[in-house]
Design a protein around this motif. Structure first.
Motif, PDB file in Angstrom:
ATOM      1  N   ASP A   1       5.099  10.928   8.154  1.00 44.91           N
ATOM      2  CA  ASP A   1       6.228  11.880   8.023  1.00 44.91           C
ATOM      3  C   ASP A   1       7.067  11.843   8.936  1.00 44.91           C
ATOM      4  OD1 ASP A   1       5.298  12.292   5.632  1.00 44.91           O
ATOM      5  OD2 ASP A   1       4.068  14.210   6.236  1.00 44.91           O
TER       6      ASP A   1
ATOM      7  N   HIS B   1       8.594   9.224  -5.522  1.00 41.41           N
ATOM      8  CA  HIS B   1       9.146   8.907  -6.722  1.00 41.41           C
ATOM      9  C   HIS B   1       8.102   8.278  -7.857  1.00 41.41           C
ATOM     10  CE1 HIS B   1       9.849   5.597  -4.401  1.00 41.41           C
ATOM     11  NE2 HIS B   1       9.734   4.901  -5.270  1.00 41.41           N
ATOM     12  N   LEU B   2       7.095   7.619  -7.150  1.00 40.93           N
ATOM     13  CA  LEU B   2       6.173   7.011  -8.088  1.00 40.93           C
ATOM     14  C   LEU B   2       5.237   7.696  -8.884  1.00 40.93           C
ATOM     15  CD1 LEU B   2       5.275   3.992  -5.782  1.00 40.93           C
ATOM     16  CD2 LEU B   2       6.756   3.769  -7.804  1.00 40.93           C
TER      17      LEU B   2
ATOM     18  N   HIS C   1       2.116   8.000   0.232  1.00 38.91           N
ATOM     19  CA  HIS C   1       3.025   8.179   1.385  1.00 38.91           C
ATOM     20  C   HIS C   1       4.398   8.975   1.084  1.00 38.91           C
ATOM     21  CE1 HIS C   1       5.877   6.352   4.340  1.00 38.91           C
ATOM     22  NE2 HIS C   1       4.672   6.243   5.163  1.00 38.91           N
ATOM     23  N   SER C   2       5.180   9.312   1.858  1.00 36.72           N
ATOM     24  CA  SER C   2       6.086  10.210   1.659  1.00 36.72           C
ATOM     25  C   SER C   2       7.324   9.497   0.996  1.00 36.72           C
ATOM     26  CB  SER C   2       6.784  11.054   2.919  1.00 36.72           C
ATOM     27  OG  SER C   2       6.985  10.252   3.987  1.00 36.72           O
ATOM     28  N   SER C   3       7.492   8.202   1.501  1.00 40.65           N
ATOM     29  CA  SER C   3       8.419   7.661   0.891  1.00 40.65           C
ATOM     30  C   SER C   3       8.370   7.036  -0.588  1.00 40.65           C
ATOM     31  CB  SER C   3       8.659   6.328   1.970  1.00 40.65           C
ATOM     32  OG  SER C   3       7.728   5.498   1.585  1.00 40.65           O
ATOM     33  N   VAL C   4       7.253   7.422  -1.109  1.00 40.32           N
ATOM     34  CA  VAL C   4       7.104   6.918  -2.397  1.00 40.32           C
ATOM     35  C   VAL C   4       6.590   7.815  -3.451  1.00 40.32           C
ATOM     36  CG1 VAL C   4       6.493   4.355  -1.803  1.00 40.32           C
ATOM     37  CG2 VAL C   4       4.656   6.382  -1.950  1.00 40.32           C
TER      38      VAL C   4
ATOM     39  N   TYR D   1       8.010   0.094   1.633  1.00 41.37           N
ATOM     40  CA  TYR D   1       6.820   0.693   1.719  1.00 41.37           C
ATOM     41  C   TYR D   1       6.075   0.242   2.992  1.00 41.37           C
ATOM     42  CZ  TYR D   1       8.544   1.349  -2.691  1.00 41.37           C
ATOM     43  OH  TYR D   1       9.507   1.739  -3.714  1.00 41.37           O
ATOM     44  N   VAL D   2       4.709   0.721   2.963  1.00 42.44           N
ATOM     45  CA  VAL D   2       3.975  -0.040   4.035  1.00 42.44           C
ATOM     46  C   VAL D   2       3.487  -1.369   3.405  1.00 42.44           C
ATOM     47  CG1 VAL D   2       1.825   0.514   5.468  1.00 42.44           C
ATOM     48  CG2 VAL D   2       3.373   2.446   4.550  1.00 42.44           C
TER      49      VAL D   2
ATOM     50  N   ILE E   1       0.791  -1.176   0.080  1.00 40.19           N
ATOM     51  CA  ILE E   1      -0.065   0.075  -0.048  1.00 40.19           C
ATOM     52  C   ILE E   1       0.789   1.291  -0.093  1.00 40.19           C
ATOM     53  CG2 ILE E   1      -1.449   1.208   1.424  1.00 40.19           C
ATOM     54  CD1 ILE E   1      -2.850  -1.073   2.406  1.00 40.19           C
TER      55      ILE E   1
END
Lengths: 223, 381
Positions: free
Chosen positions: B362, A209-210, A204-207, B326-327, A192
């Motif tokens: 965050d 780049h998508l 989400h902040s970590s993705v 990712y989650v 997710i």
């Protein structure tokens, strides 16, 4: 002309697996039972065609269901189906995964593949998943070879109206409902990565780049 | 009195002589990088033996059970006795080329025969190794195109793009800096990935299994140089901004930066699209924890007070950082929402598992496995 040695190799590599037979514009999954050399020196293949109940594929009567027939190898598409997310009908999405371990078989062996039902937490081999989820196994097999991705907005509407639980918008992205989320969620592969709220997709902040790739598929604002 | 045939130390003390000259050859993109080569052959005799016994110093012949008898010739593979570089590498390949010309029966290059190149990475750091894997992922499709038709569907050299399971997933979701994780990725059971990490454990090399068997020796030389280019760029360049670098300069220009005059050998009509897919695929690696390098120790992590209280109330133990991409939809997911300023943590209704992931937007993410809360920093605490 195929040599006996080549036929032996083909039998070894493809018997007991699914390959695709070209029938017009579609690829009909075929379960290969045996590959032999016929008396006329041609490939004699026996197996069965896999056609889901919901699909109509016009096959010559003698080629439907079980068959034993001489074939030209070019009749078949021996390419492995595209891995990743794929739609199963218009109701849910599956995930085809392949592991680079030594596989003596080159066709798609059902016990090697994993189907992932996005609406619930289910990771299982094909037969087990189909049995458990009540999905028609033939539909899954057909969809592996003939994935048809619906437009993302259509997917979104089907999800919101409750007509579908999960829908693949590409081989890498799926929109699905999840119990923990009030809004439809966005999957990247099997993770997710965000939520869709109205005309906005919140990632989400970590993705982040998508976004570049997603913008090809999702016409909504990506945040 | 008995005399030694040679006064070389290796002979005097019955040790294996060092056959390398270590002389650089600037034909190669990395003139001093060691290369191992395995050439599988069917339907012929050993081309090196055809040259006579003086020429068997650099090569040796081995049996290969994956091959078949063709035209009554037993199959075999010829391999470098030891990894070679520079002039030695050139000499060994020249011998193979001359030997091929002397064969009365040319080899039969069927789909079983392939050529495996081992790239020595023993001196590389894990970070540099990871860089090679990123560049490889970007250019995987063109490399397969170069390697020969049907190679991308061969079950003994599966691409990351169509067989992500285990290796690529492991690289993108795990962290090479963890010994147990690296051990899993270099497992023998995964050796049939086109880019095999198994040989890291065995030889300290990356094995490129792509190239189809061929009598075109110039193609083998070019292939080795292409592989060397991946290492060369990985040693010298930062990969951090690589997607941006491609966006700003264009795919072709960056390809030329990396492969130089070899670039035309990699081009084909769908090249740009395939590399774009490769860049997208590589982002799974670029944004994984591998890029962050050595994980921070537990001692370096200061927990917000609210989080500490939450962990205490759930009787959880704080372990070290985890590889996190990712989650994940793991079993028993638990999502926690944290109020601004981390004053309180609110659990979503279906909380209750002893496994799951907690996301504090965050700020901080941690995963709960059994009774351990494993921390992963996303942003500033």
């Amino acid at each position: 002309m195929t040599t006996p040695e080549e036929v032996h190799e083909l039998h070894k590599q493809y018997s007991g697996t699914y390959i695709a037979r070209r029938v017009g514009a579609v690829l009909v999954p075929v379960f290969v039972e045996e590959i032999n050399l016929s008396e006329t020196g041609e490939l004699l293949i026996s197996g069965k065609n896999i056609i889901p109940l919901s699909k109509r594929v016009d096959l010559p009567p003698m080629l439907s269901g079980k068959f034993q027939q001489n074939f030209d190898l070019d009749t078949f598409c021996l390419d492995y189906p595209k891995v990743g997310a794929f739609p199963i009908g218009n109701e849910c999405a599956g995930y085809l995964r392949r592991i680079p371990t030594r596989q003596w078989k080159r066709g798609v062996a059902a016990d090697h593949q994993i189907i992932y039902n996005y609406s619930e937490k289910e990771l299982a081999f094909l037969k087990k998943a189909c049995l458990y989820k009540g999905i028609e196994e033939k539909s899954v097999l057909y969809s592996w070879f003939n994935p048809v991705y619906l437009q993302p907005l259509v997917c979104y509407d089907l999800i919101m109206s409750g007509k579908a639980l999960s829908l693949a918008i590409s081989s890498r992205f799926v929109i699905a409902t999840k119990m923990e989320h009030s809004n439809p969620v966005l999957f990247y592969k099997t993770h997710i990565v965000g939520e869709i709220k109205g005309k906005e997709a919140h990632l989400h902040s970590s993705v982040k780049h998508l976004i570049e790739e997603l913008s090809e598929y999702l016409p909504c604002k990506l945040i | 009195m008995k005399h030694k045939k040679s006064d070389r130390i290796a002979h005097v003390f019955s040790r294996v002589p060092n056959i390398r000259s270590y002389v650089e050859d600037f034909f190669w993109k990395l003139p001093s990088t060691m290369i191992g080569l395995e050439i599988e052959m069917e339907g012929t005799l050993n081309p090196i033996s055809e040259l006579g016994s003086n020429y068997t110093i650099l090569w040796e012949q081995k049996e290969d059970s994956s091959l078949r008898v063709v035209d009554e010739y037993n199959p075999f593979e010829i391999i470098f006795k030891v990894p070679l570089s520079g002039k030695d590498l050139s000499e060994a390949i020249n011998q193979y080329e001359i030997g091929l010309q002397k064969l009365k029966t040319p080899p039969v290059w069927g789909e079983r025969t392939s050529i495996h190149v081992h790239l020595d990475v023993r001196e590389c750091t894990l970070k540099q190794l990871f860089n090679i894997l990123v560049y490889y992922t970007i250019f995987e499709a063109p490399l397969f195109k170069f390697a020969g038709p049907l190679r991308s569907t061969n079950i003994f050299c599966l691409p990351f793009a169509s067989a992500e399971g285990r290796i690529f997933e492991g690289l993108s979701e795990g962290n090479l800096y963890y010994d147990d994780h690296l051990s899993k990725l270099t497992s023998e059971s995964l050796r049939y990935s086109a880019l095999s990490l198994y040989s890291l454990k065995k030889y300290g090399s990356l094995e490129f299994r792509h190239l189809a068997g061929t009598s075109d020796v110039q193609k083998i030389r070019t292939w080795i140089n292409i592989i060397m280019c991946l290492k060369k760029i990985a040693l010298t360049n930062s990969i951090k901004e690589i997607p941006t670098h491609f966006s700003e300069n264009g795919i072709l220009k960056v390809t030329e930066e990396i492969f130089g005059e070899l670039t035309p050998a990699l081009l084909y009509p769908e090249f740009n699209m395939d590399v774009l897919r490769g860049i997208r695929q590589s982002q799974d690696l670029l944004y994984s924890d591998n890029f962050k390098g050595i994980p921070p120790s537990q001692d370096l992590v200061a927990l917000p007070e609210a989080l500490e209280k939450f962990i205490e109330s759930k009787k959880l133990l704080v372990a070290s950082d985890i590889p996190y991409s990712y989650v994940e939809p793991q079993q028993g997911i638990a999502i926690a929402k944290v109020a601004p300023g981390l004053d309180s943590i609110e659990m979503v209704p279906n909380w209750g598992p002893d496994e799951g992931i907690v996301v504090l937007p965050d700020l901080i993410t941690f995963k709960i496995i059994k009774e351990k809360a494993i921390l992963h920093l996303v942003g500033e605490v």
